[in-house]
Design a protein around this motif. Structure first.
Motif, PDB file in Angstrom:
ATOM      1  N   LEU A  16       0.835  -1.194   0.000  1.00  0.00           N
ATOM      2  CA  LEU A  16       0.000   0.000   0.000  1.00  0.00           C
ATOM      3  C   LEU A  16       0.878   1.255   0.000  1.00  0.00           C
ATOM      4  N   LYS A  17       0.471   2.222  -0.761  1.00  0.00           N
ATOM      5  CA  LYS A  17       1.270   3.435  -0.963  1.00  0.00           C
ATOM      6  C   LYS A  17       1.157   4.373   0.244  1.00  0.00           C
ATOM      7  N   PRO A  18       2.276   4.807   0.805  1.00  0.00           N
ATOM      8  CA  PRO A  18       2.202   5.814   1.881  1.00  0.00           C
ATOM      9  C   PRO A  18       1.860   7.178   1.291  1.00  0.00           C
ATOM     10  N   MET A  19       1.101   7.961   2.036  1.00  0.00           N
ATOM     11  CA  MET A  19       0.734   9.319   1.604  1.00  0.00           C
ATOM     12  C   MET A  19       1.007  10.288   2.744  1.00  0.00           C
ATOM     13  N   PRO A  20       2.273  10.459   3.124  1.00  0.00           N
ATOM     14  CA  PRO A  20       2.589  11.309   4.282  1.00  0.00           C
ATOM     15  C   PRO A  20       2.338  12.780   3.990  1.00  0.00           C
ATOM     16  N   ALA A  21       2.100  13.538   5.043  1.00  0.00           N
ATOM     17  CA  ALA A  21       2.017  14.991   4.892  1.00  0.00           C
ATOM     18  C   ALA A  21       3.374  15.497   4.439  1.00  0.00           C
ATOM     19  N   ALA A  22       3.361  16.416   3.473  1.00  0.00           N
ATOM     20  CA  ALA A  22       4.616  16.945   2.949  1.00  0.00           C
ATOM     21  C   ALA A  22       4.587  18.467   2.939  1.00  0.00           C
ATOM     22  N   ARG A  42      11.053  10.504   4.824  1.00  0.00           N
ATOM     23  CA  ARG A  42      12.383  10.213   5.350  1.00  0.00           C
ATOM     24  C   ARG A  42      12.756  11.179   6.481  1.00  0.00           C
ATOM     25  N   GLU A  43      12.442  12.440   6.281  1.00  0.00           N
ATOM     26  CA  GLU A  43      12.765  13.428   7.318  1.00  0.00           C
ATOM     27  C   GLU A  43      12.000  13.129   8.606  1.00  0.00           C
ATOM     28  N   ALA A  44      10.720  12.763   8.478  1.00  0.00           N
ATOM     29  CA  ALA A  44       9.898  12.479   9.657  1.00  0.00           C
ATOM     30  C   ALA A  44      10.426  11.267  10.424  1.00  0.00           C
ATOM     31  N   GLN A  45      11.047  10.340   9.700  1.00  0.00           N
ATOM     32  CA  GLN A  45      11.565   9.129  10.338  1.00  0.00           C
ATOM     33  C   GLN A  45      13.052   9.233  10.669  1.00  0.00           C
ATOM     34  N   GLY A  46      13.617  10.414  10.487  1.00  0.00           N
ATOM     35  CA  GLY A  46      15.024  10.608  10.805  1.00  0.00           C
ATOM     36  C   GLY A  46      15.973   9.949   9.837  1.00  0.00           C
TER      37      GLY A  46
END
Length: 923
Positions: A524-530, A569-573
């Motif tokens: 499933l495709k992630p759709m994080p806030a950007a 990537r930034e949100a997960q460090g």
């Protein structure tokens, strides 16, 4: 380097092999809610390329997925192996002499085929909502239909022939007797098995009837088994099995369609009913009538668009059980159209409506009605919570069950907590779409979705024996449920077909045939806030055909995909890695910022706004200080730029344009303009009008040093028409700020615009006189900045409204090339530009293969490859006898002139030549 990539590099040019992380992510994303990252992406331009990729996949045990536009919604256009993107080598289009057939490549956009057929009164049968972006390869491979196509005019029913490359690399052209004969000998076993499958199926009354029954309504679940009962010739069976096979049986390298008539007379009615059941009763009555389309919208669908400007007020007053039908009729003549309208009135006489049904033939009104229908899906997408995905499912029911099925579906959505969901669809075919939002980042939410889909399957199949996928294709989404819908015997038949064509399971594995019952919940495709500017993006890809950098670097959709990954990537460090490094050039430097993407985007996103924001963040303090200084001292910058042009011409006069272009990295152009001059106001009589000569025309003069400056031409035209030009005080030190806005310096750009606003207000006596600007990009910026404080015109608009009635025009024969730049398109002013040009010239050429020229302000100097790529198709569309070219933006004209060798200038030059008293009309 892997052995697979080494193999590919031995047989394909480097530019056709993509291995970097950024583009594997961005190019590998489609419109579905699934994600797989391909090992390698290949750009295929010929059948030889296709065979190369298939051989590589077979030798290295790596699956191959073919991708057209990637607008598909069910996960059939993604891959973890080799993703083969269909290139421009497959964009052929051949129309038969009588326009009864059209032979097209899989890489051409469906809407472009219809554009070429339109003058002949024809179109292709399939009409998906994505036809402006979807390519023929996907349209055929998914057997896409649409609002008017139904089951009678889809690819399966209008197929005249095709050319296909099979998994073993062999080619069959069903329209070439020699190819058919050779294939019949080389693949006698395959054809014999198909003939046997067809015979066995037709001789199995229960199975044959099951297949016929399933295709009485729209159905794209599984393979096109109707080929086995509709045809006896194995060549016919093979070709029709390819339709809807989603790239799992072979690669369609060309297809010939039987065209259908595009009636010139149309009428639409938006009819409101007290409830769904009454609306569906009307649908049943309309089924045998001569209607082109009947679209159903439930009350939540109407709620989602009811506040949009221009829509009927009654929409906001409807009860909560209400529904609507959008009905369209089409005919060859006005009289025939009226007969069909009368037939519709007669058919639903006695059916309760909220207000009387009224058909309109006004194109603007009809377009408004269709915006209601087409705006429902994106409206849900735009309102969804950040981080969630918008899903659109696609089912079909027997039309006699449509009312009960719709009510059951509404109940099911409420039961599972999808309270924002809407339902709409192609009612004549019993085809419903339901749209809802889903969070795939939460395991509990994924579980909710799984339970809901199980219940949907039981409702559609168990209760109504309908289609789980009516027109969006099986993909990965419904692959686990194919046997549930079709039954064991039919599902086994599909497996035999897959194994017959693709025994090594090389072609798009996991699509259509998938034995994993949880496959629809995997990958499933992630759709994080950007970024808030683009978080509403649904990654549909509608923007891509308009983007000048698409296939050079990234499209708007691909930029957003990349930014979302960087945000994740930034949100997960995690480090940005090579994706962050490569995005600087591919995402930022080569974005023209033209905003055309917003005109095609269902939710109106201008990805250029994202680019400008990110450019601003990236800019160092030194660069920011220098840019801010130039904004405050623009006169000095203009003088320095003119000096640079003078020096450049001096050098090129000795060493040549080619040398200067080479050492400047392409910034110096062929036929580079000479240094411009600021116009001088003259004391004349006439109606006052404020004219602000924009910096592009002041800095970049004409290419021929003997020609008049743009500002002088416009002043002369104004005087000729009885106007007196007022130049704002200190105008040569002023700029609208576009140059800084494009770099992401919004505050500094606004300060420049404020200074210009003050000068315009003073010159116009606080809006007493109209104001003209001579560059469309600058006009568009100031339209927004001034927000109606004074009457502002782009030059061509003022010329259309105020100059044409006062000038005596002598038309030139032409042909003259017209470039409608992106600013004119965004402001909706292209009709006036075309009318102005037609008043001056008998023959106008407007190359259809060009959207934005890609110059993008200073982009054409900084990254000339963007300008070259954007204009790569213009050369074949300009006739050899074209006199000149016109546009409305100086930098666009520079790029167009350099790339075409044709002199492009402001439309003002043409208008001035055509309105001279002596009738001398040099272009």
């Amino acid at each position: 380097m892997s052995a697979l990539i080494q193999h590919l590099r031995q047989h394909l040019p480097d530019h056709q092999i993509i291995v970097d992380d950024l583009r594997r992510l961005a190019y590998g994303t489609d419109a579905s809610f699934y994600r797989l990252i391909p090992q390698v992406i290949t750009l295929i331009e010929s059948e030889n390329d296709v065979r190369t990729v298939l051989t590589a996949g077979r030798l290295h045990a790596t699956p191959v997925t073919f991708r057209a536009a990637g607008t598909s919604l069910s996960g059939q256009a993604i891959s973890s192996g080799i993703l083969a993107l269909i290139g421009e080598g497959f964009t052929g289009c051949e129309i038969s002499a009588d326009a009864g057939k059209v032979k097209v490549g899989p890489g051409i956009v469906g809407g472009e085929v219809n554009r070429r057929l339109a003058p002949l009164g024809k179109k292709i049968g399939p009409d998906p909502a994505s036809i402006g972006a979807a390519k023929i390869g996907g349209i055929a491979a998914n057997n896409a239909s649409g609002m008017c196509c139904g089951t009678a005019q889809n690819s399966y029913r209008t197929l005249a022939g095709l050319r296909v490359v099979l998994a073993d690399g062999s080619v069959l052209d069903t329209e070439d007797p020699l190819s058919v004969n050779a294939f019949s000998q080389s693949h006698a076993v395959l054809l014999g098995e198909l003939e046997r499958l067809g015979s066995d199926t037709r001789n199995n009354p229960k199975l044959a009837e099951r297949i016929r029954h399933k295709f009485k309504i729209k159905n794209t679940t599984g393979y096109s088994l109707n080929a086995l009962v509709d045809y006896e010739d194995p060549i016919d069976i093979l070709s029709h099995l390819m339709i809807g096979s989603e790239g799992t049986l072979g690669f369609i390298s060309s297809i010939t369609y039987l065209t259908v008539v595009e009636d010139p007379c149309k009428a639409s009615a938006l009819v409101f009913f007290p409830d769904i059941r009454t609306a569906c009763e009307a649908v049943i009555r309309l089924k045998p009538q001569p209607v082109a389309a009947v679209e159903l919208l439930d009350r939540p669908a109407l709620h989602s668009v009811e506040n949009k400007p221009g829509l009927p007020a009654v929409m906001r007053e409807l009860g909560e059980d209400a529904a609507a039908l959008l009905i369209e009729v089409r005919a060859a003549t006005v009289d025939a159209l009226q007969e069909k309208i009368s037939a519709v009135h007669t058919a639903i006489a006695g059916v309760a409506t909220v207000e009387p049904m009224v058909f309109s033939t006004d194109p603007a009104t009809c377009e408004m009605y269709w915006k209601v229908r087409k705006g429902t899906f994106p409206s849900v997408g735009a309102m969804r919570r950040t981080g969630t995905t918008v899903l659109i499912e696609d089912v079909a029911f027997p039309i006699e069950s449509l009312a009960d099925a719709t009510l059951d579906l509404q109940g099911l959505l409420r039961q599972h907590g999808y309270h924002e969901a809407i339902i709409f669809g192609h009612a004549l075919e019993g085809n419903l779409h339901f749209v809802f939002t889903q969070d795939f980042g939460d395991p509990a939410e994924v579980d909710r979705y799984a339970r809901f889909m199980d219940d949907v399957c039981q409702l559609v199949v168990g209760k109504y024996d309908g289609s789980l996928k009516a027109e969006h294709g099986t993909g990965r989404n419904m692959a686990p449920f194919v046997e549930l819908e079709w039954g064991k015997d039919a599902a086994e038949l599909m497996r035999r077909i897959k194994n017959l064509f693709d025994p090594e399971n090389l072609l798009n594995p996991g699509v259509i045939i998938n034995d994993d019952p949880q496959a629809h919940l995997a990958n499933l495709k992630p759709m994080p806030a950007a970024e808030d500017i683009v978080d509403r993006c649904i990654e549909c890809g509608f923007c891509e055909p308009l983007c000048p950098s698409h296939r050079l670097t990234l499209s708007p959709r691909q930029r957003i995909v990349s930014v979302r990954e960087l945000a994740r990537r930034e949100a997960q460090g995690l480090p940005a890695g090579s994706i962050g490094e490569d995005y600087a050039y591919m995402g930022l430097d080569t974005c023209a910022g033209c905003g055309l993407c917003s005109t095609a985007c269902p939710v109106g996103i201008d990805t250029g706004d994202l680019t400008r924001r990110l450019r601003g963040r990236k800019m160092g303090e030194t660069a920011r200080t220098v840019n801010a200084w130039t904004g405050e001292h623009f006169g000095a910058l203009a003088s320095a730029s003119r000096l640079g042009l003078k020096v450049g011409h001096a050098v090129s006069g000795v060493l040549g344009d080619n040398f200067l272009a080479r050492i400047s990295g392409g910034a110096w152009k062929k036929d580079m303009p000479h240094a411009g001059k600021a116009p001088v106001a003259r004391q004349t009589q006439g109606d006052p009008v404020v004219y602000f000569p924009t910096c592009g025309g002041r800095i970049f003069g004409p290419a021929d040093s003997g020609e008049k400056q743009l500002g002088d031409v416009i002043i002369e035209l104004l005087e000729r028409a009885g106007y007196r030009a007022i130049l704002p005080a200190g105008f040569d030190n002023l700029c609208c700020g576009q140059m800084l806005a494009s770099k992401g310096m919004a505050e500094e750009a606004d300060a420049m615009a404020n200074r210009l606003e003050a000068a315009l207000m003073q010159a116009s006596e606080n809006g007493k006189y109209p104001v003209i600007m001579d560059a469309s990009a600058c006009s568009a910026r100031m339209y927004k900045h001034l927000a109606g404080k004074l009457k502002l015109y782009d030059f061509h608009e003022f010329a259309h409204d105020a100059l044409l009635p006062r000038l005596l025009i002598t038309r030139q024969p032409g042909p003259v090339a017209l470039h409608v730049n992106c600013s004119v398109k965004r402001t909706g002013a292209e009709a006036k530009l075309r009318t102005l040009l037609k008043a001056c010239v008998e023959e106008v050429i407007e190359p259809a293969g060009v959207t934005c020229c890609g110059f993008g302000g200073d982009r054409g100097f900084a990254v000339p490859e963007l300008n070259q790529h954007a204009l790569r198709h213009i050369h074949t569309e300009l006739p050899a006898n074209c006199a000149c070219g016109v546009s409305t933006n100086r930098t666009c004209e520079i790029g167009l002139t350099a790339e075409t060798g044709l002199s492009y200038r402001s439309v003002a030059y043409l208008l001035e030549a055509c309105s001279r008293k002596e009738g001398s009309m040099t272009c």
